[in-house]
Design a protein around this motif. Structure first.
Motif, PDB file in Angstrom:
ATOM      1  N   ASN A  81      -2.080  -5.466  10.849  1.00  0.00           N
ATOM      2  CA  ASN A  81      -1.217  -4.519  10.110  1.00  0.00           C
ATOM      3  C   ASN A  81      -0.848  -5.082   8.733  1.00  0.00           C
ATOM      4  O   ASN A  81      -0.829  -4.348   7.737  1.00  0.00           O
ATOM      5  CB  ASN A  81       0.051  -4.214  10.913  1.00  0.00           C
ATOM      6  N   TYR A  82      -0.566  -6.368   8.690  1.00  0.00           N
ATOM      7  CA  TYR A  82      -0.222  -6.973   7.394  1.00  0.00           C
ATOM      8  C   TYR A  82      -1.443  -6.971   6.470  1.00  0.00           C
ATOM      9  O   TYR A  82      -1.338  -6.675   5.273  1.00  0.00           O
ATOM     10  CB  TYR A  82       0.301  -8.390   7.587  1.00  0.00           C
TER      11      TYR A  82
ATOM     12  N   ASP B 158      -3.916  -4.881   6.587  1.00  0.00           N
ATOM     13  CA  ASP B 158      -4.176  -3.496   6.165  1.00  0.00           C
ATOM     14  C   ASP B 158      -3.264  -3.104   4.998  1.00  0.00           C
ATOM     15  O   ASP B 158      -3.669  -2.358   4.091  1.00  0.00           O
ATOM     16  CB  ASP B 158      -3.946  -2.539   7.348  1.00  0.00           C
ATOM     17  N   ALA B 159      -2.029  -3.603   5.012  1.00  0.00           N
ATOM     18  CA  ALA B 159      -1.085  -3.272   3.925  1.00  0.00           C
ATOM     19  C   ALA B 159      -1.509  -3.883   2.593  1.00  0.00           C
ATOM     20  O   ALA B 159      -1.079  -3.426   1.527  1.00  0.00           O
ATOM     21  CB  ALA B 159       0.316  -3.754   4.300  1.00  0.00           C
ATOM     22  N   LEU B 160      -2.352  -4.889   2.619  1.00  0.00           N
ATOM     23  CA  LEU B 160      -2.802  -5.560   1.396  1.00  0.00           C
ATOM     24  C   LEU B 160      -4.172  -5.082   0.911  1.00  0.00           C
ATOM     25  O   LEU B 160      -4.723  -5.659  -0.029  1.00  0.00           O
ATOM     26  CB  LEU B 160      -2.864  -7.086   1.611  1.00  0.00           C
ATOM     27  N   LYS B 161      -4.697  -4.086   1.576  1.00  0.00           N
ATOM     28  CA  LYS B 161      -6.038  -3.636   1.221  1.00  0.00           C
ATOM     29  C   LYS B 161      -6.086  -3.162  -0.236  1.00  0.00           C
ATOM     30  O   LYS B 161      -5.218  -2.422  -0.698  1.00  0.00           O
ATOM     31  CB  LYS B 161      -6.486  -2.502   2.158  1.00  0.00           C
TER      32      LYS B 161
END
Length: 526
Positions: free
Chosen positions: A71-72, A74-77
């Motif tokens: 999840n972390y 994915d947030a930085l994609k």
């Protein structure tokens, strides 16, 4: 069946043993073995269920950790910055630059600590504790012997067993690659090469085409282990004088460049070669049909002119409550009493047990632990009631030896052919015996066995189904008290069910006035 403590005592009297060897022997025969009884297997099932519960909690914790990390991420994609100009343009934006510095200074150290932090330690410790109670090597070897015994006794094919088909009945369970390879290895070790080949072929059918996941990789490891056994046997057959180090080196060299398919072909070719070379002697010996096996397969000729009737004459009480009696054989005398043990009494029987002991097959080699046994030496209403019922069935006096033997058999529960009367060796060892020989035996069937488990009298071609609630009675001696060799009997391996029994041996001396000796009537030869 003899209790382990009795066996140790007799063994000490029979021959001198070094104290260290005796200690090891006592430890072995007093050990706790899951394979010795269905009760033990139930405990093992509970153990596996407990392990799986902890394993599930542990994997859920790991999955939660992986989900949080993903999840972390994915947030930085963001778009991939493949060139220097693209990277320079990205960090030229003060928002991007600030976020980059802050993340590496504050966030990433925390995520690294989170990634390194162990999860599920409670479950890992619990699983280690459970595995400390895992089955011993004896359990593993006994389960292999039991499976092979079922295969041979009932003439079942590896193909059917692997697919869960037992005596034409389909069950909701099949054997895995590991199961089949273990049986292939066992049957190779005991020289049944045809069976080993069949088990290996069943394993091959389940091999995946590619070994991409951990489960498939484990199967490949199992294949390599069996290939190592086969390669070792091949090299030893060519040169038995090789040392272990040289042997292991030659085996490694032979297998190191083999692909999965190469290993399959190598194993199959060797098993086929050895099987063909031994078919005239080993395999013929393995497939010889014994009277015991014929009886277990239900192939004895059907007896005629036998009747079922109510027994109302043994004592006065039976005039009011006669017992259902079925003639199994008139000479020698073998009868079955129907519905003489209730479900309530069976549960009461199980409550009588205070501490189980290992039950073994006797003094003859090989000695095998085949069950758990318990002797009801303490007085109880249950024991008194069962003894009275035995007296009603047989007319014999039981006051001088009221104990009953309770037993629960294990995986493929069986008993090899044996006599209940005393052999000369046992008579010598048990010099203080004041009860005389075992002139008769009575066996209550107290467990639900749907397949297998018959009591077989091979000398007279009789096989009796172990129907729950029934009791089987027979004489071990002739009328003149000499042993009757026709009383030789055995127990077929249990395929499906839990074999519980109550056994009572009826000794000669207390019955001297009830059943006095008389000359044996010999049949005239025609």
């Amino acid at each position: 069946m003899v209790k382990v403590s009795d066996f140790i005592f007799l063994l000490i009297l029979a021959k001198p043993i070094l104290s260290e060897s005796l200690k090891e022997l006592i430890e072995f025969y007093q050990g706790h073995y899951y394979s010795a009884s269905v009760l033990g297997l139930v405990d093992l099932l509970k153990l596996e269920q407990e392990f799986m519960e902890n394993f599930t909690i542990y994997t859920d914790a790991l999955q939660e950790k992986v989900d949080n990390l993903n999840n972390y991420l994915d947030a930085l994609k963001r778009p991939n910055h493949t060139t220097h100009n693209e990277r320079e343009k990205f960090v030229s934006d003060p928002l991007n630059a600030f976020g980059l510095i802050r993340r590496l200074n504050q966030d990433w150290p925390k995520w690294q600590n989170y990634a390194q932090k162990s999860v599920g330690l409670v479950q890992i410790n619990a699983m280690e504790k459970i595995l400390s109670k895992k089955p011993k090597l004896f359990d593993m070897n006994e389960s292999l012997r039991s499976m092979h015994r079922i295969e041979v006794t009932y003439d079942l094919s590896a193909k059917d067993i692997a697919r869960g088909v037992l005596q034409s009945t389909q069950f909701n369970y099949t054997l895995s690659v590991g199961d089949c390879l273990a049986l292939a290895n066992h049957t190779l070790e005991i020289g049944n090469l045809n069976s080993s080949l069949q088990w290996f072929q069943e394993a091959v059918k389940q091999f995946p085409d590619n070994y991409e996941d951990i489960s498939s990789s484990l199967k490949e490891d199992q294949l390599k282990e069996f290939a190592t056994v086969v390669a070792t046997r091949r090299i030893q057959m060519m040169n038995q004088s090789l040392g272990n180090e040289t042997l292991h080196k030659l085996v490694r060299n032979q297998l190191q460049n083999l692909t999965k398919k190469d290993m399959e072909n190598f194993i199959s070719s060797k098993l086929v070669q050895w099987h063909r070379g031994s078919v005239s002697k080993l395999e013929n010996a393995n497939t010889q049909t014994t009277a015991h096996n014929i009886g277990c397969r239900g192939l004895f000729p059907k007896r005629k002119n036998l009747v079922c009737r109510y027994n109302s004459t043994t004592n006065a009480f039976l005039k009011l409550a006669p017992l259902k009696m079925e003639e199994i054989s008139r000479d020698p005398y073998i009868v079955m009493y129907h519905k003489v043990l209730s479900d309530r009494e069976i549960e009461e029987m199980k409550g009588e047990v205070k501490e189980w002991s290992n039950g073994w097959t006797g003094l003859e080699e090989p000695m095998e632990i085949v069950s758990l046994v318990y002797w009801t030496t303490d007085e109880s209403k249950f024991r008194d009631r069962i003894n009275q019922r035995i007296s009603d069935m047989t007319g014999f006096k039981l006051e001088e030896f009221p104990a009953l033997q309770l037993a629960n058999f294990g995986i493929g529960g069986y008993f090899k052919p044996h006599y209940d009367y005393f052999t000369e060796r046992l008579r010598t060892l048990d010099a203080n015996n004041t009860l005389g020989d075992r002139l008769g035996s009575l066996l209550f069937y107290a467990g639900e066995v749907s397949q297998g488990g018959q009591t077989v009298f091979p000398e007279v071609e009789v096989a009796v189904e172990p129907k729950k609630g029934n009791a089987l009675f027979w004489f071990n001696d002739f009328d003149d008290s000499s042993p009757d060799p026709r009383s030789l009997h055995s127990v077929c391996p249990v395929i499906i069910g839990s074999r519980w029994t109550i056994t009572k041996w009826l000794h000669h001396d207390p019955q001297v006035f009830v059943k006095p000796c008389s000359p044996r009537i010999l049949k005239r030869s025609s």
